[in-house]
Enzyme design. Sequence first.
Site, mmCIF file in Angstrom:
data_model
loop_
_atom_site.group_PDB
_atom_site.id
_atom_site.type_symbol
_atom_site.label_atom_id
_atom_site.label_comp_id
_atom_site.label_asym_id
_atom_site.label_seq_id
_atom_site.Cartn_x
_atom_site.Cartn_y
_atom_site.Cartn_z
ATOM 1 N N MET A 108 0.966 -1.163 0.095
ATOM 2 C CA MET A 108 -0.088 -0.055 -0.073
ATOM 3 C C MET A 108 0.933 1.174 0.162
ATOM 4 O O MET A 108 1.747 1.389 0.937
ATOM 5 C CB MET A 108 -0.873 0.017 1.159
ATOM 6 C CG MET A 108 -1.725 -1.177 1.469
ATOM 7 S SD MET A 108 -2.898 -1.142 0.289
ATOM 8 C CE MET A 108 -4.131 0.070 0.518
ATOM 9 N N CYS A 150 -2.929 -9.061 5.366
ATOM 10 C CA CYS A 150 -2.993 -7.665 5.876
ATOM 11 C C CYS A 150 -3.719 -7.751 7.175
ATOM 12 O O CYS A 150 -4.936 -8.002 7.379
ATOM 13 C CB CYS A 150 -3.598 -6.735 4.937
ATOM 14 S SG CYS A 150 -3.775 -5.239 5.524
ATOM 15 N N LYS A 166 -2.175 -14.825 -1.083
ATOM 16 C CA LYS A 166 -0.879 -14.285 0.001
ATOM 17 C C LYS A 166 -1.081 -14.613 1.154
ATOM 18 O O LYS A 166 -2.258 -13.956 1.358
ATOM 19 C CB LYS A 166 -0.544 -13.100 -0.676
ATOM 20 C CG LYS A 166 0.754 -12.520 0.147
ATOM 21 C CD LYS A 166 1.576 -11.358 -0.454
ATOM 22 C CE LYS A 166 2.581 -10.950 0.747
ATOM 23 N NZ LYS A 166 2.096 -9.817 1.768
ATOM 24 N N ASN A 169 8.315 -15.535 1.533
ATOM 25 C CA ASN A 169 8.083 -14.108 1.880
ATOM 26 C C ASN A 169 8.505 -13.876 3.426
ATOM 27 O O ASN A 169 8.109 -14.464 4.166
ATOM 28 C CB ASN A 169 6.903 -13.683 1.227
ATOM 29 C CG ASN A 169 6.667 -11.972 1.876
ATOM 30 O OD1 ASN A 169 5.966 -11.545 2.548
ATOM 31 N ND2 ASN A 169 7.703 -11.133 1.373
ATOM 32 N N GLY A 170 9.247 -12.587 3.482
ATOM 33 C CA GLY A 170 9.155 -12.295 4.923
ATOM 34 C C GLY A 170 10.542 -11.969 5.284
ATOM 35 O O GLY A 170 11.682 -12.982 5.323
ATOM 36 N N GLY A 171 11.236 -10.876 5.331
ATOM 37 C CA GLY A 171 12.675 -10.542 6.037
ATOM 38 C C GLY A 171 13.851 -10.606 5.043
ATOM 39 O O GLY A 171 14.977 -10.793 5.511
#
Length: 256
Positions: free
Chosen positions: A2, A83, A122, A194-196
């Site tokens: 976003m 989200c 996702k 996904n992530g970091g």
Amino acid sequence: MMDWTTSHFRYLARQLSRHALLYTEMVTTGALIHGDTERFLRHEPAEYPLALQLGGSDAGELAHCAKLAEQFGFDEVNLNVGCPSDRVQNNMIGACLMGHPDKVAEGVRAMIEATSLPVTVKHRIGIDGRESWDDLCEFIEKVAAAGCRTFIVHARIAILEGLSPKENRDVPPLKYNWVYALKQKYPELEIIINGGIKTFDECHEHLRHTDGVMLGREAYNNPWLLASVDSTFFGSPESPLTRHDALRAMYPFIQS
Ligand SMILES: Cc1cc2nc3c(=O)[nH]c(=O)nc-3n(C[C@H](O)[C@H](O)[C@H](O)COP(=O)(O)O)c2cc1C
């Protein structure tokens, strides 16, 4: 992301990598159906391949918006189940849907019937109150039974009670092993982690266990990383592109 992966940023990203799949910001089904559809879906053909990410849970609305994604030329339509913001929770959008796998499955099935585009999801590895391995497997199995083949997994839970969206991107610990275990348990599914993730070395390591890697913040904060994606991961010859070339390539877009 976003306010970050707007058309402007995606156009820049595409100057740097021809092959990386790019994603829009999340657009809610309500905004698309009742708002200025053209404005929310506007993009440049130069941005392809491009996935539209939807936020919503009503099957009929999701189907309608999946059709719009196809009409507007997107390459994929993705459903946001990650989200954690309060605003979206109240409308049954985002991570709270991890607690309603049947509803997600119903939405995904309706989207698949409405479009020939790939429909992907996702999500998180859990939410507070539903964070067991069995809960995660139930979610995956129900959504896969509805026809989803590709899952992009943010490797941490979302804590819906008590953490801000920003904290929910950093505080719950990353559990990459859980995503690897999903790929082992469901080898027929495409599992993207996904992530970091920040470096190509980390990407190579994750690719030993999963089918793909999604970078969020690092791709935005350090976009020059994208300039080596095609040669490193897609077998393209080393790009002679300089930062100066990339900037020059933005001129027509900026002018228009
Ligand atoms: C400013 C911002 C906005 C985001 N908006 C979205 C969004 O619209 N949809 C989504 O699926 N994830 C969104 N995310 C989460 C990222 O896609 C990603 O899952 C998360 O940041 C973890 O990956 P990273 O460590 O590579 O950034 C957003 C993240 C940030 C920083």
